[in-house]
Design an enzyme around this catalytic site. Sequence first.
Site, PDB file in Angstrom:
ATOM      1  N   GLU A  37       4.141   7.167 -26.097  1.00 16.09           N
ATOM      2  CA  GLU A  37       3.052   7.132 -27.082  1.00 16.09           C
ATOM      3  C   GLU A  37       3.194   6.027 -28.129  1.00 16.09           C
ATOM      4  O   GLU A  37       3.152   6.287 -29.340  1.00 16.09           O
ATOM      5  CB  GLU A  37       2.883   8.499 -27.754  1.00 16.09           C
ATOM      6  N   GLU A  79       2.448  14.667 -20.126  1.00 15.03           N
ATOM      7  CA  GLU A  79       2.282  15.753 -21.097  1.00 15.03           C
ATOM      8  C   GLU A  79       0.866  16.309 -20.985  1.00 15.03           C
ATOM      9  O   GLU A  79      -0.089  15.552 -20.788  1.00 15.03           O
ATOM     10  CB  GLU A  79       2.504  15.272 -22.539  1.00 15.03           C
TER      11      GLU A  79
HETATM   12  C1  BG6 Z   1       2.791  14.141 -28.076  1.00 15.67           C
HETATM   13  C2  BG6 Z   1       4.247  13.808 -28.190  1.00 15.67           C
HETATM   14  O1  BG6 Z   1       2.128  13.408 -29.057  1.00 15.67           O
HETATM   15  O2  BG6 Z   1       2.358  15.422 -28.320  1.00 15.67           O
HETATM   16  C3  BG6 Z   1       5.174  15.015 -28.244  1.00 15.67           C
HETATM   17  O3  BG6 Z   1       4.658  12.916 -27.196  1.00 15.67           O
HETATM   18  C4  BG6 Z   1       4.531  16.104 -29.060  1.00 15.67           C
HETATM   19  O4  BG6 Z   1       6.399  14.570 -28.741  1.00 15.67           O
HETATM   20  C5  BG6 Z   1       3.246  16.517 -28.364  1.00 15.67           C
HETATM   21  O5  BG6 Z   1       5.345  17.209 -29.313  1.00 15.67           O
HETATM   22  C6  BG6 Z   1       2.520  17.653 -29.055  1.00 15.67           C
HETATM   23  O6  BG6 Z   1       2.269  17.312 -30.386  1.00 15.67           O
HETATM   24  P1  BG6 Z   1       2.715  18.229 -31.586  1.00 15.67           P
HETATM   25  O7  BG6 Z   1       2.413  17.441 -32.802  1.00 15.67           O
HETATM   26  O8  BG6 Z   1       1.884  19.464 -31.491  1.00 15.67           O
HETATM   27  O9  BG6 Z   1       4.161  18.502 -31.409  1.00 15.67           O
END
Ligand code: BG6
Length: 459
Positions: free
Chosen positions: A163, A361
């Site tokens: 990211e 993700e």
């Molecule tokens: C992504 C990241 O932006 O989203 C992760 O790569 C992150 O590291 C995930 O945990 C979810 O976002 P958040 O802010 O809810 O933890």
Amino acid sequence: MIKNKILDQDIMWGASTSAYQVEGAYNQDGKGMSVQDIRSVPEGTTDFKVAADHYNRFEEDIALFKELGLQSYRFSIAWTRILPDGVGEPNLAGIAFYHRLLDQLAAAGIAPIVTVFHFDLPAALSQNGGWSNRQTIVAFEQYCALLFREYGEKVKYWLTINEQNMMTLVGPKLYGGKKTMKEIYQENHHMFVAQARVTRMYHQGNFPGVIGPAPNIAQAYPASAEPEDQLAAQYFNAFRNWFYLDAAVYGLYNHQVMTILEKLDAVPEITEQDRVDMREGCCDYIALNYYNTMSVEANSDEVTAEDGDQQRGLGLKEFFKSVKNPFLETTEFGWEIDPLGFKTTLHEVASRYHLPIMVTENGLGAKDELTEDFRIHDPYRIDYLKRHIDMLQQARDEGVKVIAYCPWSAIDLVSTHEGMRKRYGLIYVHRDEFDLKDLNRYRKDSFYWYQRFIATGKL
Ligand code: BG6
């Protein structure tokens, strides 16, 4: 060719984590401090010192991943475990840790997908200017050369930077930086160059694997059919998504983003050698993180940004402003849920870049409850995953090549800015925001659901 064979393979069903959010053991066995270890966290949320204590419990965790049926596991290496100061003498204990982790994964029949850098820049490099300093590019190359040398035979899938787009777009806002746009985009440029040089180095080393970037990609919709909104959505998509993929896939700067950067007085200095490096370091595949789409309208007023995070609230005067999509429900943390947008996003990326895609993700953050008999009923997460996998399968049926799907996250970990209460895992970790309890692991209902899906292929 090995590369083609790897990229031709069928989809792997996996799951994801990142080092600083899951490992804990922040100062154990010679690890140096990263920016995540020293930053101040929002009030009422935990720091990352213990996290899920995966560093000390990885064997138990991998046994659970095996029971779950994971075919791949996407995790990141903590730069400061390998090189405590970012450069210089390697930390042998840190190197040995990832060998043990990789060997255990191999024994469990789980393919590792390794992110080299996931938000945890060594503090020592940060104190020397971080990505604003071109020396960080060199440090990154040296770090990656060491990783490829050590783990090159064990890892077939490498991811350079997680990211980068979010580090650039929301990082400075979230972590209270006072940087100018010019500084932010100079740092961003250095990350492009670093990524390209490492990609080229990996290719030149003839390692038996593939390498790619891992941006957060999400289609943006125009808020209405008004031509102004359509143009706003196009600028937004370029600024948030295509800028990063054009650089990784073609080694080029997106022209619409250049227009924006000129208006913002944020055009970075780009040397001739940088351009060459970028053109010579193009990726083999695209990994992307998808949570939800966004909607934008034209922005002629003074609003530059709302109170946003990586999934909402971005705005740029004269270009676009994000708005709520009235057709979508939201999670309890306010992120919209858009499975169909996942399919739209996959189609868009596939048609723009014609490369295999890996989903690194996708998932739902929620305040899970542990019952008295140690169960976690998370139908909302099952529903989210089911609907997204359904769309992923549709996209595949219609011709999108997807080589892995790794939901966020394999196990509960600390959210980037919402602490431990925003859980994503298929496996529950018994701790609260500040009370570490016993850190025991419990299988959530979503664990059993995903296990059955992987085994039977049925949603
Ligand atoms: C992504 C990241 O932006 O989203 C992760 O790569 C992150 O590291 C995930 O945990 C979810 O976002 P958040 O802010 O809810 O933890």
